[in-house]
Design an enzyme around this catalytic site. Structure first.
Site, PDB file in Angstrom:
ATOM      1  N   HIS A   1       0.834  -1.205   0.000  1.00 22.04           N
ATOM      2  CA  HIS A   1       0.000   0.000   0.000  1.00 22.04           C
ATOM      3  C   HIS A   1       0.865   1.250   0.000  1.00 22.04           C
ATOM      4  O   HIS A   1       1.910   1.319   0.648  1.00 22.04           O
ATOM      5  CB  HIS A   1      -1.000  -0.016   1.153  1.00 22.04           C
ATOM      6  CG  HIS A   1      -0.460   0.212   2.530  1.00 22.04           C
ATOM      7  ND1 HIS A   1      -0.361   1.467   3.084  1.00 22.04           N
ATOM      8  CD2 HIS A   1      -0.036  -0.660   3.477  1.00 22.04           C
ATOM      9  CE1 HIS A   1       0.104   1.364   4.327  1.00 22.04           C
ATOM     10  NE2 HIS A   1       0.311   0.085   4.590  1.00 22.04           N
TER      11      HIS A   1
ATOM     12  N   GLU B   1      -5.439   1.521   2.028  1.00 21.28           N
ATOM     13  CA  GLU B   1      -5.250   0.343   2.882  1.00 21.28           C
ATOM     14  C   GLU B   1      -5.529   0.686   4.329  1.00 21.28           C
ATOM     15  O   GLU B   1      -6.113  -0.107   5.078  1.00 21.28           O
ATOM     16  CB  GLU B   1      -3.818  -0.191   2.728  1.00 21.28           C
ATOM     17  CG  GLU B   1      -3.560  -1.522   3.447  1.00 21.28           C
ATOM     18  CD  GLU B   1      -3.026  -1.397   4.866  1.00 21.28           C
ATOM     19  OE1 GLU B   1      -2.781  -2.436   5.509  1.00 21.28           O
ATOM     20  OE2 GLU B   1      -2.855  -0.250   5.363  1.00 21.28           O
TER      21      GLU B   1
ATOM     22  N   HIS C   1       2.065   4.702  12.893  1.00 24.47           N
ATOM     23  CA  HIS C   1       0.875   5.541  12.748  1.00 24.47           C
ATOM     24  C   HIS C   1       1.019   6.885  13.468  1.00 24.47           C
ATOM     25  O   HIS C   1       0.024   7.456  13.930  1.00 24.47           O
ATOM     26  CB  HIS C   1      -0.378   4.811  13.229  1.00 24.47           C
ATOM     27  CG  HIS C   1      -0.863   3.787  12.255  1.00 24.47           C
ATOM     28  ND1 HIS C   1      -2.045   3.096  12.418  1.00 24.47           N
ATOM     29  CD2 HIS C   1      -0.328   3.319  11.093  1.00 24.47           C
ATOM     30  CE1 HIS C   1      -2.218   2.258  11.399  1.00 24.47           C
ATOM     31  NE2 HIS C   1      -1.181   2.376  10.582  1.00 24.47           N
TER      32      HIS C   1
ATOM     33  N   ASP D   1      17.368  -3.045   3.367  1.00 21.52           N
ATOM     34  CA  ASP D   1      18.236  -3.675   2.370  1.00 21.52           C
ATOM     35  C   ASP D   1      17.962  -5.171   2.263  1.00 21.52           C
ATOM     36  O   ASP D   1      17.801  -5.721   1.168  1.00 21.52           O
ATOM     37  CB  ASP D   1      19.685  -3.416   2.756  1.00 21.52           C
ATOM     38  CG  ASP D   1      20.674  -3.823   1.684  1.00 21.52           C
ATOM     39  OD1 ASP D   1      20.284  -4.008   0.517  1.00 21.52           O
ATOM     40  OD2 ASP D   1      21.872  -3.955   2.016  1.00 21.52           O
TER      41      ASP D   1
ATOM     42  N   ASP E   1      16.372  -7.229  -1.010  1.00 23.34           N
ATOM     43  CA  ASP E   1      17.085  -8.326  -1.658  1.00 23.34           C
ATOM     44  C   ASP E   1      16.245  -9.600  -1.685  1.00 23.34           C
ATOM     45  O   ASP E   1      16.259 -10.350  -2.672  1.00 23.34           O
ATOM     46  CB  ASP E   1      18.411  -8.586  -0.948  1.00 23.34           C
ATOM     47  CG  ASP E   1      19.452  -7.514  -1.217  1.00 23.34           C
ATOM     48  OD1 ASP E   1      19.317  -6.775  -2.215  1.00 23.34           O
ATOM     49  OD2 ASP E   1      20.407  -7.405  -0.425  1.00 23.34           O
TER      50      ASP E   1
END
Length: 314
Positions: free
Chosen positions: A116, A162, A284, A299, A303
C-alpha cells in the site's frame, strides 16, 4: 499496516522460529540482482518530500497520495512498464490504485507483487508503507535494468486506502473477472519492511491461506537464509492487502518487520536491536519519517523480494 498482527500467536507455530524450513529446489535462472539500498532510500526521500509539500501526509483523499501515485507512475513509465491508474471512491474521496505490467511473460500465468502506498493522516508513512512501496519500485526498475525476461507475466501494484480497511486492493480484486483471477498464480505483499527495531517475519502460508501459499513462504524464507538471517512466521490473517487475493483463492505470501508490538529478549538476541521496545515506536504517528527506517532491514527485505521474484517468475 492497518491492524496489529498477532506476533505472539505466531511464535507458537511449530518450526516458526527459524528460516530453516525446507525450501523448494532452486530453479536454473538468471540470478537476482543485489538491490542497492541507496536507491530504495532515494525513493523514500521522495515520498517524504511529497508529504512535506502536502500537509505532512500521503493519506487517502489527500493531495500527497495522488502526488505519490503520479511520481511512481512516472518512474515506471520511463522504464517501459505498461501502467494504469484505477480509481475508486471511499468516504466521499477518490482513491487510486497504480497497476504496472512488465512487458512479456505468459499472461495466463501472472505473478503479482504489491504494497500500500497510502499513509495515515497523522504522518508521512515512510516505514508504513513507504518502505514496501519503495522496495517493490526498485525491484521493478531492476527488472528492466538487468534485462530480466521471466517466463511468467509480472505485475506490480501500489494500493490506495489500505489504512481505511484495505479498500484499494479489495476494489481491484473485485473488479476482476473469474478468468482474470484464475490467471494470477501468486501474490506477494510487502507492508513495513524497514522498521527501526526490526524483526524478520514471513507470512505463515499454512495459516488458513490458499494452497500454494506455503511454497511462497518457503521461497521467502530461503531468501533470508541466503543472507544468514533467521526468520519467524507470522499469522497475518486478513490484516493487509494480501487478504483480497487470499479470499479469491490466490496463493499469497509476504514479509514484515514489525509494528508497535514489543520485541522480546529472545528476538533481540537473534536479530539485535532493543528488547522491551516496539519494533516501530512511530507506528501511525507523525514521527514515521525517513529517520524511522532501519537501513539494514530495508536492504535485506529488498534483496529477498528480488530473490523471490526472480525464482518464482523465471
Amino acid at each position: 499496516m492497518r491492524i496489529l498482527i498477532a506476533l505472539a500467536a505466531a511464535l507458537t507455530v511449530a518450526g516458526a522460529t527459524t528460516a530453516q524450513a525446507a525450501a523448494p529446489p532452486e530453479v536454473t535462472a538468471l540470478a537476482a540482482p543485489n538491490i542497492n539500498v541507496a536507491n530504495v532510500q532515494a525513493h523514500l526521500n521522495q515520498f517524504q518530500s511529497i508529504a512535506n509539500a502536502n500537509g505532512g501526509s500521503r493519506a487517502h483523499g489527500r493531495p500527497g497520495y495522488l502526488a505519490s501515485v503520479n511520481w511512481v507512475k512516472g518512474k515506471l513509465d520511463a522504464a517501459g512498464f505498461t501502467t494504469r491508474v484505477q480509481s475508486f471512491t471511499y468516504n466521499g474521496a477518490t482513491g487510486y490504485n497504480l497497476i504496472a505490467d512488465y512487458p512479456g511473460g505468459d499472461l495466463n500465468n501472472v505473478v503479482m507483487l504489491g504494497g500500500h502506498l497510502d499513509s495515515v493522516t497523522s504522518g508521512p508513512g515512510i516505514n508504513d508503507n513507504g518502505t514496501g512501496s519503495a522496495s517493490i519500485l526498485e525491484v521493478a526498475l531492476q527488472m528492466k535494468a538487468t534485462g530480466f525476461q521471466p517466463t511468467r507475466h509480472v505485475r506490480f501494484a501500489w494500493w490506495g486506502a489500505e489504512e481505511l480497511g484495505l479498500r484499494g486492493s479489495r476494489f481491484y480484486v473485485n473488479s476482476l473477472s473469474a478468468a482474470d483471477k484464475s490467471r494470477i498464480k501468486a501474490y506477494l505483499n510487502f507492508d513495513m519492511t524497514g522498521s527501526p527495531n526490526p524483526g524478520y517475519f514471513v507470512y505463515d502460508g499454512a495459516d488458513g491461506q490458499p494452497a500454494g501459499s506455503v511454497a511462497l513462504q518457503q521461497r521467502l524464507q530461503a531468501g533470508f537464509t541466503t543472507l544468514n538471517v533467521q526468520t519467524e512466521l507470522v499469522k497475518v490473517g486478513g490484516r493487509s492487502d494480501h487478504a483480497a487475493f487470499a479470499a479469491a483463492n490466490i496463493p499469497t505470501g509476504g514479509t514484515f518487520t514489525g509494528a508497535e508490538q514489543t520485541k522480546t529478549t529472545a528476538q533481540a538476541r537473534k536479530w539485535g536491536g532493543t528488547a522491551g521496545q516496539a519494533f516501530d515506536r512511530c507506528y501511525h504517528r507523525s514521527c514515521d519519517t525517513t529517520s524511522n527506517v532501519n537501513a539494514t532491514a530495508l536492504d535485506r527485505n529488498a534483496d529477498v523480494i528480488a530473490y523471490a521474484l526472480w525464482a518464482i517468475a523465471a
